[in-house]
Every structure is written in structure tokens, then in C-alpha cells.
Design a protein around this motif. Structure first.
Motif, short mmCIF file in Angstrom:
data_model
loop_
_atom_site.label_atom_id
_atom_site.label_comp_id
_atom_site.label_asym_id
_atom_site.label_seq_id
_atom_site.Cartn_x
_atom_site.Cartn_y
_atom_site.Cartn_z
N GLY A 110 0.81 -1.21 0.00
CA GLY A 110 0.00 0.00 0.00
C GLY A 110 0.85 1.26 0.00
N TRP A 111 0.18 2.39 0.23
CA TRP A 111 0.91 3.66 0.32
C TRP A 111 1.67 3.72 1.62
N SER A 112 2.96 4.12 1.56
CA SER A 112 3.70 4.32 2.80
C SER A 112 3.48 5.76 3.26
N PRO A 113 3.06 5.94 4.51
CA PRO A 113 2.88 7.31 5.00
C PRO A 113 4.23 8.01 5.16
N VAL A 114 4.18 9.32 5.37
CA VAL A 114 5.41 10.07 5.59
C VAL A 114 5.71 10.07 7.09
N TYR A 115 6.95 9.79 7.47
CA TYR A 115 7.31 9.75 8.88
C TYR A 115 7.89 11.08 9.35
N VAL A 116 7.25 11.65 10.38
CA VAL A 116 7.70 12.91 10.97
C VAL A 116 8.75 12.59 12.03
N ASP A 117 8.53 11.48 12.69
CA ASP A 117 9.39 11.02 13.77
C ASP A 117 9.35 9.49 13.71
N ASP A 118 10.14 8.83 14.55
CA ASP A 118 10.15 7.37 14.51
C ASP A 118 8.76 6.77 14.76
N ASN A 119 8.02 7.44 15.66
CA ASN A 119 6.72 6.86 16.00
C ASN A 119 5.56 7.79 15.62
N LEU A 120 5.77 8.66 14.63
CA LEU A 120 4.70 9.56 14.21
C LEU A 120 4.68 9.65 12.68
N SER A 121 3.60 9.16 12.08
CA SER A 121 3.51 9.20 10.62
C SER A 121 2.27 9.97 10.19
N VAL A 122 2.25 10.41 8.94
CA VAL A 122 1.15 11.24 8.45
C VAL A 122 0.85 10.94 6.99
N MET A 123 -0.43 11.06 6.64
CA MET A 123 -0.84 10.91 5.24
C MET A 123 -1.81 12.05 4.92
N SER A 124 -1.59 12.68 3.76
CA SER A 124 -2.45 13.80 3.37
C SER A 124 -2.46 13.92 1.86
N ILE A 125 -3.52 14.50 1.33
CA ILE A 125 -3.56 14.72 -0.12
C ILE A 125 -2.53 15.78 -0.51
N GLY A 126 -2.11 16.57 0.47
CA GLY A 126 -1.08 17.57 0.21
C GLY A 126 0.18 16.98 -0.39
N PHE A 127 0.48 15.72 -0.03
CA PHE A 127 1.69 15.06 -0.55
C PHE A 127 1.54 14.69 -2.02
N LEU A 128 0.32 14.66 -2.50
CA LEU A 128 0.09 14.20 -3.87
C LEU A 128 -0.03 15.36 -4.86
N LEU A 129 0.02 16.59 -4.35
CA LEU A 129 -0.12 17.74 -5.24
C LEU A 129 1.25 18.20 -5.72
N ALA A 130 1.30 18.58 -6.99
CA ALA A 130 2.58 18.98 -7.57
C ALA A 130 3.01 20.35 -7.05
N SER A 131 2.07 21.25 -6.86
CA SER A 131 2.44 22.60 -6.42
C SER A 131 1.46 23.06 -5.35
N PRO A 132 1.91 23.91 -4.40
CA PRO A 132 0.99 24.38 -3.36
C PRO A 132 -0.16 25.21 -3.93
N ASP A 133 -0.04 25.66 -5.16
CA ASP A 133 -1.13 26.43 -5.75
C ASP A 133 -2.23 25.54 -6.29
#
Lengths: 316, 257
Positions: free
Chosen positions: A123-146
Motif C-alpha cells: 500500500g501507500w507508505s505514510p510520511v514519517y515525521v518522527d520514529d513513531n509519528l507518521s502522516v498521510m495527506s492529499i497535500g503530498f500528492l499535489l505537484a504545487s501548493p497552488d
């Protein structure tokens, strides 16, 4: 299951229910704006529900962070709670899922705005902020903040289903789900997909003024209609302490008793108040870890109590 | 139904809680002060704030041969208001609707309300770039929409969402009248020292980058939030907020000639 979703209170008086064979065809359906969708939609339960149940089997506490009102600090509170929970015990795994599709804030608040999500066999691997803290957001899938996600409901629902069923979280103690404001598609989808997955409950975030409480009351009504346990209400931005003269002022005056008053009136647990600290706001803008950077902030102290009460309510 | 409406202004923001409804009501009230006939349409179905902000909670909408009659704030009928809040029995009730149902409600608001003759129709929207916004945009295609006022707060978390709203306007061809930075700085009542609670200048920078006009910055003033239906330009004429509202309205009148 989600009986209320099957027949909204606002439906015509003799609505047969959206799952019924008569959906969209009964005489009561005439003139209902939902008629066509009911008549053509699939009747069997969504296969996604079982997938979500399986995927989230190893997640102990699944918590929604809700608020009818926007900009009260749902994302900030979610980030604060997740960081604090992760810092309490390094053996405790915490994750954040951002289901705000049109305005994702978690990548920035957690300081991982430039990261990308990777696909793997499981599956999709979430982004790790810390060893025990991960996050998933549609923000990671956008090419530009605009980039804007200009989607109607059904497309957003598909995305939420993917987020809930295809992210490889691994074993988790806490999964906090940050939502957009309102009581609509994203919320209904999340609740429907989580209906078999043993949702722990919801935290409601508000600010003290009546115009925000007004919308949060609606969210409480939503939770009751959809049978979500309310773990408690967090009042954000409750007091502002002037960094110059240390006097307290009320930026958003609680003329109607604030969150505590509302909680008493509607009989829901009150978790605590978070003061407004401009330093914490800045930390969140820059995605820094406020626990390391601002250990003396009054926010940290307040947060500690909130988490203790929250953990207690999760266990009950 | 919008034939008698001379100008239509949208109030947008990708972010919630930045003050869209407060700005919408103050723009409407300022226009009324300048002698215009104004309509205020609240298309935020899940969180309608306009009835509370104008102290019209509990008022009813009536049906007539011409359609829904909006709620008027005064005898002279200078400010007409329509919101889903008037259709709910109880202020605690939630509207738990998916997109298609919201879409048809918004459509009804745009086509079935008998506004009569109006100089300005201000449309207050919910946060985001989804159903409500697409519907409003599609239904206004055949009517002349003068443009959108975008509201933001100064911090990056908010700016990020507002950038998406600007993209929405550009993609859908809605002209942008300008951008307002709300909650930009708080003056402590006891020591008069100004603290930028949500940072400062983010809106101005965004306006420059996106090449849109910066209409003004409104500082945090708890008094403005408590005006409840009274015009800021009247009640607090010397406050910085009143100055900005005047500027915005002048600009709106200028654009919408």
C-alpha cells in the motif's frame, strides 16, 4: 450500521431509505433532490467498508477530530495532540490522517510539506515525521501548493476510501483523523467506511465565541445522529496573554459561556482550554516541534491535562 | 430571478474561520449605509453564520407567487437576507447532506429567491473548493458576476489554502476584485502593544505574488465581532476596521460600475 446515513432526517417524510429497493422510486421520492441518485445508486453495502476494517485492524484507537466551524484549529490541535502523544511514550505509535481534501494543512503543520508518498506492495507508505509519528495527506500528492482540488463529493469520497483502506500504517496505538469543517461528504464517508472498524470516538474543537459554538452544536448533532461517541470538546484560542505586559485578554469573547457552557448545556465532556500563544502559531507555520522548542509554553501544560482526560475517555 | 440584481460579489476563502461571514455582513451593511439596496445570500449550508451575525435567528422565509421572500433586516427593506439557517427548526440541528443535495439547495437559492431590485448581491460561501462553489460558479455563468473578494488570515497555514482558492477563481474565470487580510495583529487593551498573533503581512505578500489587489488589512478587534448587525463604519467610525471596510466598499463600487 449507519442507519442514519441511509435515511437522512431531512429526507421526505415517507423516505424508503437509500438502501431500499424502492429508493428513488416510491411516491414519496417525487421532488426529492436525491431521487435520481437513489434510483440509480448501488444497493449493497460498499465493499470498501470491509477493506477499511481489515486495514485498520491493528489500530487501537481511531479518533476523528471534528468541528463544524473552520479555522478553529482542528489541524493545529490534531498536530499538537499527535506530537504530545508520540512524545509521551516512544513505544507508542501515532499517526495522523488528513481527510481535508480541499485544504490540507497537516504537511505544513507537521513540517513535512516537501515530502512525497511512496507506493509499495502493501500500500501507500505514510510520511514519517518522527520514529513513531507518521502522516498521510492529499497535500503530498499535489505537484504545487497552488494546485486546487476542485472536486465534487463523489470524487472526494473515493479519495477518502483510498486513504482509509490503502495506507500501510502498520501497528498503531492512535490514529487521529483531521477533517474539513462542516457535516457533509467527507464526514459521512469517513463515518460510513469506519462503521465496521470500531471507531473510538470524536474530539470536537471550537473557539469560545458564539459564532463558532453555533456550528459546533451542529457537529454534536451530527455525532449523535451518526452514533459517534464524543470523547470531548477542546476549546482553542481561549485566552491571549500579552507577551509585553503579561495581561490576559479575550480575543474571541465567550459571551455565551464558551465551550464549557455549551458542554454543560448539551451534556458532553469538556477536555480543556488551550490558550493562544503566538509562539505556538509560529511553530506550527514553520512545522517545528513545539515540545522541544517551547517547553515552557502554557499550551504544553494545558495539553498535558487534555491528553490525560482524553486517554481516560478512550478507555471507558 | 437575478434580473433585477445589478451587481454580484462573491466572498471566498479556501480556509475556514478567517472571517468570510463577518466581512460579508460588514460589506453589505456598509453598502446599505451608502444608500444601496443590498441582498446577502449565505450558501454555507453546514455552518450558516449570517442569521446570527445579523441577529435574525428564528425569522422565517415565506413563499410567494414570485418565489421565496428573503428576510429583511429593516422596515425600509434595504438589506435582504437568505440563509439555510432560516429553514432549520432548531439552531442546534445539523444539515447532514452529501454534495448532490447541497447542489440543488444552492441552485434553489440562486434561482428561487425573489430578491426584487437590488444594487448588490453579496454571496457568502463555505470554506473549500467543492460542491457549493462549483454550483455557484456554474449558475452564475449566464449572469454577470462582478468578481470575488478573497479573505485570508496572515499565517502560512491559511495562505496555503487561499492560494488554492485563487487557482479556483483563475481556472473558472471568476475575476478577483482583491484580497483582504483579516486578524492581522492585536492591540493589547492594557499596554497598547501590538502583537501579531497570526503573524502579519502574509496576505499582502500573497496579493503581490498572485498579482491581485490587496484591499486592506483588518486588525483583530473583538468589538467588531460583537457588532451583530450594526455597521462597523457607523458604530466604530474611527477604528482601523472601519477604514478598511470603507476602502473595500469603495473599491467594490468602483469595480462594479
Amino acid at each position: 450500521m449507519a442507519s442514519i446515513v441511509a435515511k437522512p432526517e431531512s429526507a421526505p417524510e415517507h423516505c424508503p431509505g437509500t438502501q431500499s429497493d424502492q429508493a428513488g422510486k416510491a411516491s414519496a421520492c417525487a421532488g426529492c433532490p436525491n431521487q435520481q441518485i437513489c434510483a440509480t445508486g448501488p444497493k449493497e453495502p460498499d465493499p470498501g467498508i470491509a477493506l477499511v476494517k481489515e486495514r485498520l485492524g491493528e489500530v487501537q484507537n481511531k479518533i476523528l477530530v471534528l468541528s463544524g466551524k473552520g479555522g478553529v484549529g482542528k489541524s493545529t490541535v490534531t498536530a499538537l495532540l499527535s506530537r504530545a502523544l508520540a512524545a509521551r511514550d516512544p513505544n507508542q505509535n501515532v499517526a495522523v490522517l488528513d481527510i481535508d481534501i480541499c485544504g490540507p494543512s497537516q504537511p505544513r503543520v507537521l513540517g513535512v510539506a516537501d515530502e512525497q508518498v511512496h507506493q509499495s506492495g502493501s500500500g501507500w507508505s505514510p510520511v514519517y515525521v518522527d520514529d513513531n509519528l507518521s502522516v498521510m495527506s492529499i497535500g503530498f500528492l499535489l505537484a504545487s501548493p497552488d494546485d486546487a482540488i476542485i472536486w465534487r463529493g463523489p470524487k472526494k469520497n473515493g479519495m477518502i476510501k483510498q486513504f482509509l483502506s490503502e495506507v500501510d500504517w502498520g501497528q498503531l496505538d492512535y490514529l487521529l483523523m483531521d477533517t474539513p469543517p462542516g457535516t457533509s461528504d467527507e464526514h459521512l464517508s469517513a463515518v460510513t467506511y469506519l462503521s465496521q472498524a470500531n471507531l473510538t470516538g470524536a474530539i470536537l474543537v471550537t473557539t469560545p465565541q458564539e459564532v463558532a459554538l453555533l456550528d459546533v452544536r451542529k457537529e454534536i448533532d451530527f455525532c449523535r445522529k451518526t452514533n459517534i461517541k464524543i470523547l470531548g470538546v477542546v476549546e482553542n484560542m481561549s485566552k491571549f496573554i500579552c507577551p509585553c505586559c503579561a495581561k490576559e485578554s479575550e480575543i474571541f469573547p465567550a459571551n455565551t459561556g464558551g465551550a464549557r457552557g455549551m458542554c454543560e448545556e448539551l451534556d458532553v465532556p469538556f477536555l480543556g482550554s488551550l490558550p493562544l500563544d503566538p509562539k505556538v502559531t509560529r511553530c506550527c507555520d514553520e512545522g517545528k516541534n513545539f515540545i522541544e522548542d517551547l517547553p515552557d509554553s502554557p499550551v504544553i501544560k494545558a495539553l498535558d491535562q487534555i491528553i490525560t482526560r482524553l486517554q481516560m475517555n478512550c478507555r471507558d | 430571478m437575478l434580473e433585477g440584481v445589478k451587481h454580484i460579489i462573491l466572498v471566498l476563502s479556501g480556509k475556514g474561520g478567517v472571517g468570510k461571514s463577518t466581512v460579508s455582513t460588514q460589506i453589505a451593511l456598509t453598502l446599505v449605509e451608502k444608500g444601496c439596496k443590498v441582498g446577502l445570500l449565505d450558501v454555507d449550508l453546514c455552518g450558516p453564520s449570517i442569521p446570527y451575525l445579523l441577529q435574525l435567528e428564528g425569522k422565517d422565509v415565506h413563499q410567494s407567487d414570485e418565489g421565496w421572500v428573503p428576510v429583511y433586516t429593516d422596515e425600509k427593506q434595504n438589506l435582504a437576507v437568505m440563509s439555510i439557517g432560516f429553514l432549520l427548526n432548531n439552531r442546534n440541528n445539523a444539515v447532514v447532506w452529501r454534495g448532490p443535495k447541497k447542489t440543488s439547495m444552492v441552485k434553489q437559492f440562486l434561482t428561487d429567491v425573489s430578491w426584487g431590485e437590488l444594487d448588490y448581491l453579496i454571496i457568502d460561501t463555505p470554506p473549500g473548493t467543492s460542491d457549493e462553489h462549483i454550483t455557484v460558479m456554474e449558475n452564475l455563468k449566464n449572469v454577470k458576476c462582478d468578481g470575488a473578494v478573497i479573505v485570508t488570515t496572515p499565517q502560512l497555514v491559511s495562505i496555503e489554502d487561499v492560494r488554492k482558492e485563487i487557482t479556483f477563481c483563475k481556472k473558472t474565470g471568476i475575476p478577483i476584485i482583491g484580497l483582504i487580510e483579516n486578524m492581522s495583529g492585536f492591540v493589547c487593551p492594557s499596554c497598547t502593544n501590538c502583537t501579531n498573533i497570526f503573524s502579519k503581512g502574509g496576505g499582502e505578500t500573497l496579493a503581490t505574488i498572485s498579482n491581485i489587489k490587496h484591499l486592506g488589512s483588518i486588525p483583530i478587534d473583538p468589538r467588531v465581532g460583537q457588532l451583530l448587525g450594526r455597521a462597523c463604519v457607523n458604530e466604530l467610525p474611527d477604528s482601523p476596521s472601519a477604514k478598511v471596510f470603507n476602502q473595500i466598499v469603495d473599491k467594490v463600487i468602483q469595480v462594479a460600475v
